[in-house]
Scaffold this active site. Structure first.
Site, PDB file in Angstrom:
ATOM      1  N   ARG A 155      -4.014  -2.323 -36.128  1.00 13.45           N
ATOM      2  CA  ARG A 155      -4.395  -2.686 -34.760  1.00 13.45           C
ATOM      3  C   ARG A 155      -5.360  -1.678 -34.138  1.00 13.45           C
ATOM      4  O   ARG A 155      -5.966  -1.938 -33.104  1.00 13.45           O
ATOM      5  CB  ARG A 155      -3.138  -2.845 -33.897  1.00 13.45           C
ATOM      6  CG  ARG A 155      -2.451  -4.185 -34.142  1.00 13.45           C
ATOM      7  CD  ARG A 155      -1.215  -4.329 -33.299  1.00 13.45           C
ATOM      8  NE  ARG A 155      -0.116  -3.545 -33.832  1.00 13.45           N
ATOM      9  CZ  ARG A 155       0.966  -3.193 -33.121  1.00 13.45           C
ATOM     10  NH1 ARG A 155       1.063  -3.556 -31.869  1.00 13.45           N
ATOM     11  NH2 ARG A 155       1.924  -2.495 -33.683  1.00 13.45           N
ATOM     12  N   GLN A 168       1.989   7.181 -51.603  1.00  8.84           N
ATOM     13  CA  GLN A 168       2.864   6.009 -51.555  1.00  8.84           C
ATOM     14  C   GLN A 168       1.952   4.804 -51.809  1.00  8.84           C
ATOM     15  O   GLN A 168       1.148   4.441 -50.954  1.00  8.84           O
ATOM     16  CB  GLN A 168       3.540   5.890 -50.183  1.00  8.84           C
ATOM     17  CG  GLN A 168       4.521   4.731 -50.110  1.00  8.84           C
ATOM     18  CD  GLN A 168       5.026   4.456 -48.700  1.00  8.84           C
ATOM     19  OE1 GLN A 168       4.375   4.791 -47.708  1.00  8.84           O
ATOM     20  NE2 GLN A 168       6.188   3.829 -48.606  1.00  8.84           N
ATOM     21  N   THR A 197      10.086   3.331 -44.379  1.00  9.02           N
ATOM     22  CA  THR A 197      10.184   4.793 -44.214  1.00  9.02           C
ATOM     23  C   THR A 197      11.029   5.435 -45.318  1.00  9.02           C
ATOM     24  O   THR A 197      10.730   6.550 -45.758  1.00  9.02           O
ATOM     25  CB  THR A 197      10.779   5.142 -42.835  1.00  9.02           C
ATOM     26  OG1 THR A 197      11.969   4.364 -42.635  1.00  9.02           O
ATOM     27  CG2 THR A 197       9.806   4.835 -41.716  1.00  9.02           C
ATOM     28  N   ASN A 219     -39.546  29.387 -34.535  1.00 10.71           N
ATOM     29  CA  ASN A 219     -38.721  30.016 -35.571  1.00 10.71           C
ATOM     30  C   ASN A 219     -38.804  29.306 -36.905  1.00 10.71           C
ATOM     31  O   ASN A 219     -38.271  29.780 -37.892  1.00 10.71           O
ATOM     32  CB  ASN A 219     -37.268  30.068 -35.105  1.00 10.71           C
ATOM     33  CG  ASN A 219     -36.706  28.695 -34.793  1.00 10.71           C
ATOM     34  OD1 ASN A 219     -37.431  27.817 -34.326  1.00 10.71           O
ATOM     35  ND2 ASN A 219     -35.435  28.509 -35.048  1.00 10.71           N
ATOM     36  N   ARG A 261     -54.931  34.487 -26.573  1.00  9.91           N
ATOM     37  CA  ARG A 261     -55.270  33.153 -26.094  1.00  9.91           C
ATOM     38  C   ARG A 261     -56.788  33.093 -26.003  1.00  9.91           C
ATOM     39  O   ARG A 261     -57.463  34.135 -26.034  1.00  9.91           O
ATOM     40  CB  ARG A 261     -54.639  32.887 -24.718  1.00  9.91           C
ATOM     41  CG  ARG A 261     -55.111  33.828 -23.650  1.00  9.91           C
ATOM     42  CD  ARG A 261     -54.356  33.654 -22.341  1.00  9.91           C
ATOM     43  NE  ARG A 261     -54.930  34.517 -21.324  1.00  9.91           N
ATOM     44  CZ  ARG A 261     -54.261  34.935 -20.258  1.00  9.91           C
ATOM     45  NH1 ARG A 261     -52.998  34.594 -20.061  1.00  9.91           N
ATOM     46  NH2 ARG A 261     -54.853  35.701 -19.377  1.00  9.91           N
TER      47      ARG A 261
HETATM   48  C1  UD1 Z   1      10.887   4.035 -37.343  1.00 12.73           C
HETATM   49  C2  UD1 Z   1      12.403   4.132 -37.350  1.00 12.73           C
HETATM   50  C3  UD1 Z   1      12.931   3.812 -35.950  1.00 12.73           C
HETATM   51  C4  UD1 Z   1      12.343   4.800 -34.958  1.00 12.73           C
HETATM   52  C5  UD1 Z   1      10.803   4.759 -35.032  1.00 12.73           C
HETATM   53  C6  UD1 Z   1      10.216   5.856 -34.211  1.00 12.73           C
HETATM   54  C7  UD1 Z   1      13.036   3.417 -39.590  1.00 12.73           C
HETATM   55  C8  UD1 Z   1      13.632   2.352 -40.413  1.00 12.73           C
HETATM   56  N1  UD1 Z   1      12.929   3.180 -38.298  1.00 12.73           N
HETATM   57  O1  UD1 Z   1      10.584   2.702 -37.016  1.00 12.73           O
HETATM   58  O2  UD1 Z   1      14.344   3.920 -35.933  1.00 12.73           O
HETATM   59  O3  UD1 Z   1      12.766   4.501 -33.668  1.00 12.73           O
HETATM   60  O4  UD1 Z   1      10.359   4.956 -36.391  1.00 12.73           O
HETATM   61  O5  UD1 Z   1       8.839   5.712 -34.171  1.00 12.73           O
HETATM   62  O6  UD1 Z   1      12.713   4.455 -40.126  1.00 12.73           O
HETATM   63  N2  UD1 Z   1       5.410   4.988 -42.938  1.00 12.73           N
HETATM   64  C9  UD1 Z   1       4.931   5.241 -44.199  1.00 12.73           C
HETATM   65  N3  UD1 Z   1       5.209   4.380 -45.200  1.00 12.73           N
HETATM   66  C10 UD1 Z   1       5.973   3.281 -45.014  1.00 12.73           C
HETATM   67  C11 UD1 Z   1       6.452   3.022 -43.727  1.00 12.73           C
HETATM   68  C12 UD1 Z   1       6.169   3.896 -42.706  1.00 12.73           C
HETATM   69  O7  UD1 Z   1       4.242   6.239 -44.413  1.00 12.73           O
HETATM   70  O8  UD1 Z   1       6.195   2.554 -45.993  1.00 12.73           O
HETATM   71  C13 UD1 Z   1       5.099   5.910 -41.845  1.00 12.73           C
HETATM   72  C14 UD1 Z   1       4.234   5.260 -40.797  1.00 12.73           C
HETATM   73  O9  UD1 Z   1       2.869   5.477 -41.066  1.00 12.73           O
HETATM   74  C15 UD1 Z   1       4.683   5.941 -39.534  1.00 12.73           C
HETATM   75  C16 UD1 Z   1       6.126   6.296 -39.802  1.00 12.73           C
HETATM   76  O10 UD1 Z   1       6.289   6.235 -41.194  1.00 12.73           O
HETATM   77  O11 UD1 Z   1       3.968   7.131 -39.295  1.00 12.73           O
HETATM   78  C17 UD1 Z   1       7.077   5.364 -39.092  1.00 12.73           C
HETATM   79  O12 UD1 Z   1       6.918   4.077 -39.642  1.00 12.73           O
HETATM   80  P1  UD1 Z   1       6.984   2.760 -38.784  1.00 12.73           P
HETATM   81  O13 UD1 Z   1       6.770   1.609 -39.651  1.00 12.73           O
HETATM   82  O14 UD1 Z   1       6.126   2.907 -37.595  1.00 12.73           O
HETATM   83  O15 UD1 Z   1       8.514   2.815 -38.357  1.00 12.73           O
HETATM   84  P2  UD1 Z   1       9.195   1.946 -37.252  1.00 12.73           P
HETATM   85  O16 UD1 Z   1       9.475   0.624 -37.819  1.00 12.73           O
HETATM   86  O17 UD1 Z   1       8.418   2.022 -36.024  1.00 12.73           O
END
Ligand code: UD1
Ligand code: CA
Length: 474
Positions: free
Chosen positions: A15, A77, A83, A390, A444
């Site tokens: 986004r 990854q 996460t 320069n 000059r």
């Molecule tokens: C996650 C938490 C949620 C918390 C929120 C805070 C979990 C399951 N949930 O949710 O409880 O309130 O963060 O912001 O963990 N990322 C990766 N690889 C992945 C997935 C995510 O690198 O496969 C990174 C994302 O880039 C991001 C961070 O992990 O920086 C959080 O991931 P995101 O998908 O935003 O988690 P939420 O679903 O928002």
């Protein structure tokens, strides 16, 4: 016992509509990842592992070009499966540092701070927890995981999409930052499954698995109200910028800095400003910039990686990687390009550019002048429109101007060239030879006056003019 960190930075941030990884989007001129790395370093964490995914090479480039206090490595990854899956990619890192604690953080939540990290670690160690979640109480918990409290800790985290109506009403949320006992994390990390509303491996499922093994889980409420804020789109990013901007300005107000108006004012995290300094609208201070006491930064100054002394007055000045000593007055419309050293008491007026040069004490460069690759002494006076030449299209050369010299208006100084102590250049000269001390150089064309030459031409010119006037007066 070592305390290390894993930063989750695999996200694309669709986004944001950018080709960069989301964590490289800027808040006050610094990537969000930089904010998180700095917080970890300020909290004295020694080893950091960054999990990269989308545009991974840009993360590597960023990390490699950064001068880091901590030891930083990255892991890939390949697929974004949640996460928990992201942390699994750091398996080797976790195993290599098994006996300590690991802080897991989100690279897109820039406002995590060292006090929160250390406060949570204290609770984590005191209570001998397997996991301690950093939480925040918020008015609108939409989208965040909810904290399920028990009498002596927590029993788990439920993701927004998996919440029942009762859980949806909980306002204590998961910031996405946690301390884990590293060996305990490794024991359960590979047991989590993607059986949930989003079909992802949730890191948060580790908590219940640890509790099932009889371990302790607790939550640390951060004093920092912004700890959990993330940017998912450009609106969110602008909001983070606005929050950071006003937090930083707020701290400077407490330190005795005066802001006439904060419109367009943006000050980076590593900037320091002395008391009594006044800042006008549109001032942008970036990088490692230091501003002394009792300065006036007039409208629209941009100062980057520059040291400014006390009692300095700048108005519409841009300065990059330079030094400005005490009691200097510069502006309006002046640019100091990298490696300019402006010594005490210097005055620089409108439309002047200085690059890679030293300007000695009490020298005046009043208007319309370019000084590049030059060593200028003390108490030198530059007339209007001086240019140091320069560059010959191939190489750059230096100009040396010794103390007390007087450079006449519209002088070109063809480098390499030296103007001796107290020497003068005649206005309009193009100086190609070194000038000894106390000499006057005139280089000059000689004046040539042709008597009566103009009157022959004048007749034709005035006739036409007279005719024009007649028509107008009719
Ligand atoms: C996650 C938490 C949620 C918390 C929120 C805070 C979990 C399951 N949930 O949710 O409880 O309130 O963060 O912001 O963990 N990322 C990766 N690889 C992945 C997935 C995510 O690198 O496969 C990174 C994302 O880039 C991001 C961070 O992990 O920086 C959080 O991931 P995101 O998908 O935003 O988690 P939420 O679903 O928002
Ligand atoms: Ca998120």
């Amino acid at each position: 016992m070592e305390n290390n960190a894993v930063i989750l930075a695999g996200g694309q941030g669709k986004r944001m509509k950018t080709d960069k990884p989301k964590v490289l989007c800027n808040v006050i001129g610094e990537p969000m990842l930089e904010w998180v790395l700095t917080a970890c370093e300020n909290a004295q964490l020694e080893n950091i592992c960054v999990v990269k995914g989308f545009a991974a090479e840009m993360i590597d480039e960023y990390v490699n070009n950064r001068s880091s206090k901590a030891e930083i490595q990255t892991v890939m990854q390949e697929e974004r499966l949640g996460t928990g899956h992201a942390v699994m990619q750091a398996k080797d890192f976790l195993e290599a540092h098994k006996d300590g604690n690991t802080l897991i953080l989100c690279g897109d939540a820039p406002f995590i701070d060292a006090d929160t990290i250390n406060g949570a670690l204290e609770l984590h160690t005191q209570r001998d927890c397997s996991v301690t979640v950093v939480t925040s109480r918020v008015e609108n918990p939409t989208g965040y995981g909810r904290i399920i409290r028990t009498e002596n800790g927590i029993s788990g985290i439920v993701e927004h999409k998996d919440c029942d109506p009762y859980q949806l009403a909980i306002t204590e949320i998961n910031s996405g930052c946690y301390w884990f006992k590293t060996s305990d994390l490794l024991e359960v990390l590979f047991d989590i499954t993607p059986d949930n509303a989003q079909g992802e491996y949730y890191l948060t499922d580790c908590i219940e698995l640890l509790i099932a093994k009889g371990k302790t889980a607790d939550a640390y409420i951060s004093h920092n109200p912004n700890v959990a804020l993330v940017a998912n789109d450009r609106r969110g990013l602008l909001m983070l910028n606005d929050i950071a901007r006003s937090e930083i300005i707020g701290k400077f107000l407490d330190d005795g800095i005066e802001f006439c108006c904060t419109d367009g004012v943006s000050i980076g995290n590593n900037v320091t400003i002395g008391a009594g300094t006044v800042i006008h609208s549109g001032v942008i201070l970036r990088g490692n910039t230091t501003i002394g006491e009792n300065c006036v930064l007039g409208n629209n100054c941009i100062i980057e990686n520059t040291r400014v002394g006390n009692n300095v007055n700048l108005n519409n000045v841009q300065a990059y990687e330079s030094v400005i000593e005490d009691d200097v007055k510069i502006g309006p419309y002046v640019q100091l390009r990298p490696n300019s050293h402006i010594m005490r008491g210097v005055k620089i007026g409108d439309f002047v550019e200085i690059k890679n040069s030293t300007i000695g004490e009490y020298t005046a460069v009043a208007h319309l002048t370019y000084i590049g690759d030059s060593d200028v002494g003390a108490n030198v006076n530059f007339g209007c429109g001086v240019v140091t030449v320069n560059y010959n299209g191939d190489k750059k050369f230096r100009t040396v101007i010794e103390d007390n010299a007087f450079i006449g208006c519209n002088t070109n100084l063809i480098a390499p060239v030296r103007v001796g102590k107290g020497a003068y250049t005649a206005a309009g000269s193009t100086i190609t030879k070194d000038i000894p001390d106390n000499a006057l150089a005139i280089e000059r064309g000689k004046a040539e006056i042709k008597e009566g030459y103009a009157s022959r031409k004048l007749k034709a010119r005035t006739e036409k003019y007279e005719q024009q006037k007649k028509i107008e007066n009719k």
